[in-house]
Design an enzyme around this catalytic site. Structure first.
Site, mmCIF file in Angstrom:
data_model
loop_
_atom_site.group_PDB
_atom_site.id
_atom_site.type_symbol
_atom_site.label_atom_id
_atom_site.label_comp_id
_atom_site.label_asym_id
_atom_site.label_seq_id
_atom_site.Cartn_x
_atom_site.Cartn_y
_atom_site.Cartn_z
ATOM 1 N N VAL A 1 -6.521 -32.123 44.352
ATOM 2 C CA VAL A 1 -5.527 -32.255 43.279
ATOM 3 C C VAL A 1 -4.265 -32.936 43.802
ATOM 4 O O VAL A 1 -3.727 -33.859 43.187
ATOM 5 C CB VAL A 1 -5.188 -30.872 42.665
ATOM 6 C CG1 VAL A 1 -4.079 -31.002 41.635
ATOM 7 C CG2 VAL A 1 -6.432 -30.263 42.039
ATOM 8 N N PRO B 1 -0.777 -27.903 55.823
ATOM 9 C CA PRO B 1 -1.439 -27.849 57.136
ATOM 10 C C PRO B 1 -2.533 -28.920 57.207
ATOM 11 O O PRO B 1 -3.253 -29.132 56.229
ATOM 12 C CB PRO B 1 -2.047 -26.447 57.170
ATOM 13 C CG PRO B 1 -1.308 -25.654 56.139
ATOM 14 C CD PRO B 1 -0.903 -26.645 55.087
ATOM 15 N N GLY C 1 -6.270 -28.677 55.770
ATOM 16 C CA GLY C 1 -6.708 -28.738 54.380
ATOM 17 C C GLY C 1 -6.575 -30.112 53.738
ATOM 18 O O GLY C 1 -6.697 -30.243 52.522
ATOM 19 N N ASP D 1 -2.472 -25.675 37.796
ATOM 20 C CA ASP D 1 -3.270 -24.539 37.318
ATOM 21 C C ASP D 1 -2.482 -23.329 36.841
ATOM 22 O O ASP D 1 -3.082 -22.325 36.452
ATOM 23 C CB ASP D 1 -4.264 -24.061 38.391
ATOM 24 C CG ASP D 1 -5.494 -24.937 38.420
ATOM 25 O OD1 ASP D 1 -5.798 -25.558 37.387
ATOM 26 O OD2 ASP D 1 -6.154 -25.003 39.467
#
Lengths: 269, 269
Positions: free
Chosen positions: B28, B48, B51, B113
């Protein structure tokens, strides 16, 4: 992949119950008022009564979300508690000063006709129920944006707003049935909704009723599958699902056949 | 006329050289990074390294507008001088806290979200050079927005971006020729540009060159009229201006005639 700049970030700004100040009441201002009322804002209009456009007057008289002050903008105090400012007045210098005040207070501001004094621009907009479409040419050609808007309006499926409303209702029911924010369940819900949209046509989605939604959830979601429209009792004749681009081709073909046959028949006589 | 609420205010937000903080670096986030780079923002990514989505990594390595910090978001100091915050991380609680900090500092924020933590939403977007289109279903059906987006993409005229660029260039030349902000002159300029857009088709606008623009201004604007395309040497064959909706009909008609004639000939043998 490289990114070509020069664009803007297109956004749907939430204004529900936010306070929007409109400075000015003419033609442009009346368009702004309508746009923010669509988004459920609380509107304050500051403008001498003399310059009010009939449409602005109409909003002042008929909307309980509009507060009106018959005077010019007076400065700092008028910005108290305001979440967004839109100005549409002829006085360029005054406009620039209002913009400066807003920037100081970090209030998003748009000054009609003075691009450098705008945190954001408006574009040509289409509204069809829950569907909103904005066309922006990034300031290159507002009129062209309007022409493109009309073309798009002409190609939108007729019942697109019903389809969107129904899919929204189905999504809400699914969230009730399988609640929780994010995580694996969220992803599973999303995947299922995507499958429904891919399996059902817009015409079919528009015909979803409470019963068929229930069936979709109980016999579909609960069992990890997506029912086809006819399995839930929603079915449209197959020719309803012919893509609209194809229809003129078919019509043309039929005409072509008919005309040729007619010519042959006439020549035989 | 009454206004139906429930919508948002669609905007083109200006981000040129504004500082946008992206918290997160996954799928996203990479979409968000692209969207703000399109708008010429200066991007800071905090996430980080573990990810990072390949696309995010690509932006970090290849764009001189991107600054990257290999760590988690640490609080207040990370928001110093930031103009907009977009978060896309899995930690719901942390997301809400970032949102609260932004609201305190009046920094526009979008938390992926979590709708209540968003000052604005994103929609499905189309980009064709200076043309940007956003389709929003106001949270009802992102997938449907995508389906509608593809339909619209299919109906946009092929050279729409050239037409918009040319009209932008013509407008800039006109402003040089007849400078000044607002007032009667501004209105006259606007009316003339609108007439050009109404008289010329998109194909014709796309073929405007420097010479024909010059002619349009010297022999058109200066004399208070709008030249037709052929008067400036820009002309497209008349069948180029057939509306695209009509083309499949004509093609179908031709096929219909051909097929019927073929059948008659075959049956005669």
């Amino acid at each position: 992949m490289s990114v070509t700049g020069g664009g803007s970030l297109l956004l749907a700004w939430r204004l529900k119950d936010k306070r929007v100040l409109i400075v000015g009441g003419g033609d442009v201002a009346s368009g702004r008022i309508e746009a923010v009322l669509v988004a459920d804002a609380l509107v304050t209009i500051i403008s001498p009564a003399l310059g009010l456009h009939p449409q602005t007057r109409h909003f002042i008289e008929n909307s309980d979300r509009v507060t009106y002050h018959d005077r010019v903008f007076q400065g700092h105090d008028d910005l108290d508690g305001v979440d967004m400012v839109l100005t549409a007045i002829d006085d360029v210098e005054w406009s620039r000063q209002i913009c400066a005040l807003c920037r100081e207070l970090k209030i998003p501001v748009n000054v009609a006709d003075i691009p450098p004094s705008c945190d954001f621009y408006f574009g040509s907009q289409i509204r069809r129920g829950p569907l909103q479409i904005m066309i922006s040419t990034n300031g290159n050609g507002p009129k062209l944006a309007n022409i493109i808007k009309k073309r798009i309006e002409g190609t939108l499926p007729e019942n697109v707003e019903e389809a969107i409303e129904k899919i929204g209702a189905l999504r809400a029911k699914l969230r009730e049935r399988a609640p929780g924010v994010g995580g694996l369940l969220g992803k599973k819900r999303m995947r299922w909704m995507v499958s429904v949209c891919n399996t059902w046509s817009i015409d079919e989605l528009a015909r979803l009723g409470n019963d068929s939604m229930e069936k979709l959830l109980v016999e579909g979601w609960d069992k990890g599958r997506v029912l086809k429209p006819h399995e839930t009792g929603v079915a449209v004749p197959w020719w309803w699902n012919i893509p609209p681009q194809v229809t003129p081709g078919i019509a043309g073909f039929t005409c072509g056949v008919a005309v040729t046959v007619a010519i042959f028949i006439l020549r035989r006589r």
